[in-house]
Design an enzyme around this catalytic site. Structure first.
Site, PDB file in Angstrom:
ATOM      1  N   SER A  68      72.463  71.460  34.123  1.00 25.59           N
ATOM      2  CA  SER A  68      71.206  71.037  33.564  1.00 25.59           C
ATOM      3  C   SER A  68      70.071  71.517  34.190  1.00 25.59           C
ATOM      4  CB  SER A  68      71.004  69.498  33.846  1.00 25.59           C
ATOM      5  OG  SER A  68      72.088  68.820  33.456  1.00 25.59           O
ATOM      6  N   CYS A 233      71.970  59.434  35.430  1.00 19.66           N
ATOM      7  CA  CYS A 233      72.551  60.790  35.355  1.00 19.66           C
ATOM      8  C   CYS A 233      73.309  60.886  36.335  1.00 19.66           C
ATOM      9  CB  CYS A 233      71.449  61.717  35.258  1.00 19.66           C
ATOM     10  SG  CYS A 233      72.168  63.587  35.038  1.00 19.66           S
ATOM     11  N   ASP A 278      73.356  60.490  30.687  1.00 22.38           N
ATOM     12  CA  ASP A 278      73.864  61.839  30.846  1.00 22.38           C
ATOM     13  C   ASP A 278      74.757  62.039  31.941  1.00 22.38           C
ATOM     14  OD1 ASP A 278      74.008  64.454  30.330  1.00 22.38           O
ATOM     15  OD2 ASP A 278      72.194  65.085  30.816  1.00 22.38           O
ATOM     16  N   TRP A 280      78.637  63.575  33.447  1.00 22.76           N
ATOM     17  CA  TRP A 280      79.643  64.659  33.354  1.00 22.76           C
ATOM     18  C   TRP A 280      80.748  64.166  34.399  1.00 22.76           C
ATOM     19  CZ3 TRP A 280      74.680  66.114  34.685  1.00 22.76           C
ATOM     20  CH2 TRP A 280      74.356  66.576  36.099  1.00 22.76           C
TER      21      TRP A 280
HETATM   22  C1  LIG Z   1      75.912  68.681  30.060  1.00 21.51           C
HETATM   23  C2  LIG Z   1      76.606  69.077  31.564  1.00 21.51           C
HETATM   24  C3  LIG Z   1      75.698  69.163  32.529  1.00 21.51           C
HETATM   25  C4  LIG Z   1      76.079  69.614  33.924  1.00 21.51           C
HETATM   26  N1  LIG Z   1      75.210  69.512  34.836  1.00 21.51           N
HETATM   27  C5  LIG Z   1      75.523  69.917  36.094  1.00 21.51           C
HETATM   28  C6  LIG Z   1      74.690  70.113  36.995  1.00 21.51           C
HETATM   29  O1  LIG Z   1      73.191  70.021  36.868  1.00 21.51           O
HETATM   30  N2  LIG Z   1      74.986  70.449  38.353  1.00 21.51           N
HETATM   31  C7  LIG Z   1      76.419  70.357  38.779  1.00 21.51           C
HETATM   32  O2  LIG Z   1      76.608  70.739  39.976  1.00 21.51           O
HETATM   33  N3  LIG Z   1      77.117  70.180  37.765  1.00 21.51           N
HETATM   34  C8  LIG Z   1      76.740  69.991  36.241  1.00 21.51           C
HETATM   35  N4  LIG Z   1      77.760  69.897  35.210  1.00 21.51           N
HETATM   36  C9  LIG Z   1      79.174  70.267  35.669  1.00 21.51           C
HETATM   37  C10 LIG Z   1      79.512  71.518  35.511  1.00 21.51           C
HETATM   38  O3  LIG Z   1      79.344  72.100  34.264  1.00 21.51           O
HETATM   39  C11 LIG Z   1      81.061  72.071  36.053  1.00 21.51           C
HETATM   40  O4  LIG Z   1      82.017  71.166  35.609  1.00 21.51           O
HETATM   41  C12 LIG Z   1      81.219  71.774  37.865  1.00 21.51           C
HETATM   42  O5  LIG Z   1      80.097  72.742  38.284  1.00 21.51           O
HETATM   43  C13 LIG Z   1      82.449  72.388  38.250  1.00 21.51           C
HETATM   44  O6  LIG Z   1      82.571  73.791  37.543  1.00 21.51           O
HETATM   45  P1  LIG Z   1      83.623  74.630  38.448  1.00 21.51           P
HETATM   46  O7  LIG Z   1      84.124  75.739  37.864  1.00 21.51           O
HETATM   47  O8  LIG Z   1      82.996  74.988  39.822  1.00 21.51           O
HETATM   48  O9  LIG Z   1      84.834  73.751  38.621  1.00 21.51           O
HETATM   49  P2  LIG Z   1      86.219  73.788  37.913  1.00 21.51           P
HETATM   50  O10 LIG Z   1      87.152  75.170  38.226  1.00 21.51           O
HETATM   51  O11 LIG Z   1      86.155  73.835  36.435  1.00 21.51           O
HETATM   52  O12 LIG Z   1      87.200  72.662  38.424  1.00 21.51           O
HETATM   53  C14 LIG Z   1      86.685  71.332  38.172  1.00 21.51           C
HETATM   54  C15 LIG Z   1      88.146  70.506  37.441  1.00 21.51           C
HETATM   55  O13 LIG Z   1      88.760  70.416  38.746  1.00 21.51           O
HETATM   56  C16 LIG Z   1      88.922  68.917  38.847  1.00 21.51           C
HETATM   57  N5  LIG Z   1      88.816  68.766  40.311  1.00 21.51           N
HETATM   58  C17 LIG Z   1      88.068  68.579  41.039  1.00 21.51           C
HETATM   59  N6  LIG Z   1      88.272  68.037  42.145  1.00 21.51           N
HETATM   60  C18 LIG Z   1      89.547  68.705  42.249  1.00 21.51           C
HETATM   61  C19 LIG Z   1      90.690  68.489  43.341  1.00 21.51           C
HETATM   62  N7  LIG Z   1      90.350  68.185  44.718  1.00 21.51           N
HETATM   63  N8  LIG Z   1      91.929  68.614  42.988  1.00 21.51           N
HETATM   64  C20 LIG Z   1      92.255  69.113  41.703  1.00 21.51           C
HETATM   65  N9  LIG Z   1      91.286  69.263  40.652  1.00 21.51           N
HETATM   66  C21 LIG Z   1      90.048  68.946  40.845  1.00 21.51           C
HETATM   67  C22 LIG Z   1      87.766  68.263  38.154  1.00 21.51           C
HETATM   68  O14 LIG Z   1      88.491  66.883  37.580  1.00 21.51           O
HETATM   69  C23 LIG Z   1      87.398  69.231  37.045  1.00 21.51           C
HETATM   70  O15 LIG Z   1      88.302  68.724  35.689  1.00 21.51           O
HETATM   71  C24 LIG Z   1      77.350  69.566  34.071  1.00 21.51           C
HETATM   72  C25 LIG Z   1      78.497  69.369  33.000  1.00 21.51           C
HETATM   73  C26 LIG Z   1      77.771  68.974  31.807  1.00 21.51           C
HETATM   74  C27 LIG Z   1      78.940  69.248  30.895  1.00 21.51           C
END
Ligand SMILES: Cc1cc2nc3c(=O)[nH]c(=O)nc-3n(C[C@H](O)[C@H](O)[C@H](O)COP(=O)(O)OP(=O)(O)OC[C@H]3O[C@@H](n4cnc5c(N)ncnc54)[C@H](O)[C@@H]3O)c2cc1C
Length: 282
Positions: A68, A233, A278, A280
């Protein structure tokens, strides 16, 4: 076939990819819930050899991550910010540390580096009301604060332009002030200037009981009666349902109605655009 072999290793006698109920359950518990990846299994069972090309074929395509926007174009029309929580915790599989792909990548970037991103209009109704005088109740613990920073920047600009803006309450929650109080200086300055009334719940202070944002709502229930729009949120898991429950309790105590009537009230508020969420998955 590989998964079957690996599955027998995980729990002898039960394959992970059979279709019987026990295997499906086992697959859910051991693979999905713990987010075990193929590489986790290969490391756990080194006797299973997988050609590199087959491994690469199994990798899913990277999907985009959404963030966001945490700033207002009224404050700076040429620059926008995002606020990202880095996913970095002991892996649920029990093996090593789990680091989120995108958030870790962003964390490791150096100042001045570029990334490719796109701006996507989600057509969300999660935006400031047209009538500037409408009171706002914003509930955003952790990175749930993100859109509200933009909202408040917008309110601040509008106030400087001598437009009358409504009362705003911001409920922010974090663990400890010195650890994760995001934008502390900026928020305190906005509060001092009367742009918002800031309420902060700390959940890990050693000398105080755990407080969450939902605990602070009761003291500020009056604004609800003045037709405030409520924004929630952040974390879809525990926070959003807990906040909804807190509003339902608030309604029961204010009106003497029961839980079912409180749920109807919340549904009406949601349908009328007065309770906007909102969230996630964390
Ligand atoms: C509309 C929308 C708005 C968003 N806005 C924001 C925002 O403003 N700021 C923000 O920080 N994020 C926001 N998010 C979340 C963001 O998009 C990402 O999902 C988040 O940053 C994680 O991405 P990543 O690639 O770092 O982690 P990924 O590699 O995608 O890993 C995350 C996944 O791993 C799982 N996971 C988490 N911890 C562990 C663990 N210890 N062991 C195993 N699995 C685990 C989670 O359940 C998740 O499924 C938003 C999401 C949406 C849909």
């Amino acid at each position: 076939v590989l998964l079957c072999d690996l599955g027998r290793g995980v729990m002898p006698g039960i394959a992970l990819c059979s279709e019987d109920e026990a295997s499906v359950q086992h697959y859910r518990q051991e693979m999905l819930a713990k987010r075990r990846s193929l590489i986790d299994l290969l490391e756990e069972f080194p006797a299973c050899e997988l050609p590199l090309n087959v491994y690469l074929e199994q990798l899913p395509a990277l999907r985009p991550r959404y963030y966001s926007i945490s700033s207002s174009p009224l404050q700076d029309a040429h620059r926008c910010s995002i606020t990202v929580a880095v996913v970095d915790a002991p892996a649920r599989s029990g093996h090593g540390q789990y680091r989120g792909i995108c958030s870790t990548y962003l964390q490791n970037m150096q100042e001045g580096e570029y990334i490719h991103a796109f701006v996507h209009d989600t057509r969300s109704s999660f935006m400031l009301p047209e009538k500037l005088t409408t009171p706002l109740i914003m509930v955003g613990p952790g990175t749930g604060l993100v859109p509200f920073r933009g909202f408040l920047q917008e309110c601040a600009v509008q106030q400087v332009q001598s437009e009358q803006v409504g009362e705003t309450l911001l409920f922010f929650g974090c663990r400890r002030p010195e650890q994760d109080f995001l934008y502390e200086d900026e928020l305190r300055s906005l509060a001092q200037r009367g742009i918002t009334e800031l309420h902060v719940a700390f959940s890990r202070l050693s000398d105080q009981p755990k407080t969450y944002v939902q605990d602070l709502l009761w003291a500020n229930r009056a604004l609800l009666e003045q037709g405030a729009v409520v924004y929630v949120c952040g974390d879809a898991g525990a926070m959003a349902p807990a906040v909804r429950k807190a509003f339902a309790n608030l309604y029961c105590e204010m009106t003497g109605q029961n839980e079912q009537q409180a749920e109807q009230w919340l549904t009406q508020l949601t349908d009328a655009g007065y309770y906007l969420v909102d969230v996630w998955p964390s």
